[in-house]
Design a protein around this motif. Structure first.
Motif, PDB file in Angstrom:
ATOM      1  N   UNK A  97       6.861  -2.830   1.209  1.00  0.00           N
ATOM      2  CA  UNK A  97       7.040  -3.409  -0.206  1.00  0.00           C
ATOM      3  C   UNK A  97       6.117  -2.167  -1.034  1.00  0.00           C
ATOM      4  N   UNK A  98       5.257  -1.391  -0.327  1.00  0.00           N
ATOM      5  CA  UNK A  98       4.352  -0.793  -1.196  1.00  0.00           C
ATOM      6  C   UNK A  98       5.008   0.806  -1.466  1.00  0.00           C
ATOM      7  N   UNK A  99       5.421   1.271  -0.100  1.00  0.00           N
ATOM      8  CA  UNK A  99       5.997   2.596  -0.020  1.00  0.00           C
ATOM      9  C   UNK A  99       6.831   2.903   0.867  1.00  0.00           C
ATOM     10  N   UNK A 100       7.902   4.201   0.627  1.00  0.00           N
ATOM     11  CA  UNK A 100       8.847   4.213   1.868  1.00  0.00           C
ATOM     12  C   UNK A 100       8.294   5.184   2.678  1.00  0.00           C
ATOM     13  N   UNK A 101       6.870   5.520   2.544  1.00  0.00           N
ATOM     14  CA  UNK A 101       6.323   6.528   3.357  1.00  0.00           C
ATOM     15  C   UNK A 101       5.988   5.632   4.779  1.00  0.00           C
ATOM     16  N   UNK A 102       5.261   6.472   5.873  1.00  0.00           N
ATOM     17  CA  UNK A 102       5.137   5.916   6.779  1.00  0.00           C
ATOM     18  C   UNK A 102       3.542   5.264   6.746  1.00  0.00           C
ATOM     19  N   UNK A 103       2.947   5.698   5.710  1.00  0.00           N
ATOM     20  CA  UNK A 103       1.663   5.082   5.564  1.00  0.00           C
ATOM     21  C   UNK A 103       1.529   5.306   4.143  1.00  0.00           C
ATOM     22  N   UNK A 104       0.340   4.543   3.583  1.00  0.00           N
ATOM     23  CA  UNK A 104       0.057   4.667   1.994  1.00  0.00           C
ATOM     24  C   UNK A 104      -0.541   6.129   1.739  1.00  0.00           C
ATOM     25  N   UNK A 105      -0.190   6.660   0.745  1.00  0.00           N
ATOM     26  CA  UNK A 105      -0.749   7.946   0.336  1.00  0.00           C
ATOM     27  C   UNK A 105      -1.955   7.555  -0.369  1.00  0.00           C
TER      28      UNK A 105
END
Length: 242
Positions: A97-105
């Motif tokens: 729900x935060x990002x489509x990446x594997x981890x938060x940038x």
């Protein structure tokens, strides 16, 4: 687009987003209870009547730092409601729900923080230099340190909750529902439900819990009626099987 698409990997029926929003609202309302109780007790202790307390008195009766802490506490409790809705209702991770990446940038987070921090500080400095008479020096170390702790711990939760709800959770919800042929029915239902619920709360002067009950009743009955009408219409158009 990838951010919205990944919601399809989890339970994404639109009713779940309606229920999830209600869960968040209930938890946020629970978080307002300590502030309301503390303010009313303080007002009564000062000789006032809880029945005659207006909004201005409610917001100013407590010590400023305590007032801010209790106000922000409702967002922290609301955040717990968001986590419960995402994890148990949608079987989804908070990261998705935060990002489509594997981890938060975190580099982007730090850049945004510094960027807007410089702009905000710069505007305050300019305002101080142009109108110094609008400012009064009243620095108190103990109160400042308490305020700093509250601000560092709770204000990020408050701002994050708003972003999570509107630019994360609900964005994915509306993004998934618009791909369904049932979206027009849900959209019409939402347009009708909002004014109906608002008028019921205003006409009968309902409190928080009564208002939540009224909203739940309207959504429940309305969803049932719309589901029946939707199925009849789709059957008549041969869009679904009997």
């Amino acid at each position: 687009m990838d951010f919205i698409k990944q919601a399809f990997n989890f339970k994404h029926e639109f009713w779940r987003y309606l229920v999830g929003s209600l869960i968040i609202a209930v938890f946020a309302s629970l978080g307002q209870i300590p502030f309301t109780v503390a303010a009313m007790l303080k007002y009564v202790a000062n000789g006032g009547s809880a029945y005659n307390m207006d909004e201005k008195q409610l917001m100013t009766i407590l010590e400023p730092n305590l007032n801010l802490f209790l106000l922000l506490l409702s967002f922290a409790i609301g955040f717990i409601g968001l986590i419960i809705a995402v994890k148990y209702l949608h079987k989804q991770t908070l990261l998705s729900v935060t990002t489509a990446r594997n981890k938060i940038d975190w580099k982007r987070v730090k850049f945004s923080f510094v960027f807007w921090g410089v702009i905000s500080s710069g505007m305050i400095l300019i305002d101080y230099l142009t109108t110094p008479e609008s400012y009064v020096w009243n620095f108190e170390l103990e109160r400042f340190l308490i305020l700093a702790v509250i601000a560092v711990l709770l204000i990020p939760i408050q701002t994050s909750l708003e972003e999570y709800i509107f630019r994360g959770y609900l964005m994915q919800g509306f993004g998934t529902v618009t791909t369904s042929n049932q979206f027009p029915f849900g959209f019409i239902f939402t347009l009708l439900s909002i004014p109906i619920c608002s008028n019921i709360i205003m006409i009968y002067d309902l409190d928080v819990w009564e208002g939540i009950g009224a909203i739940g009743a309207v959504i429940g009955v309305g969803a049932l009626v719309f589901d029946i009408l939707k199925r009849k219409m789709l059957l008549s158009l041969n869009l679904i099987e009997t």
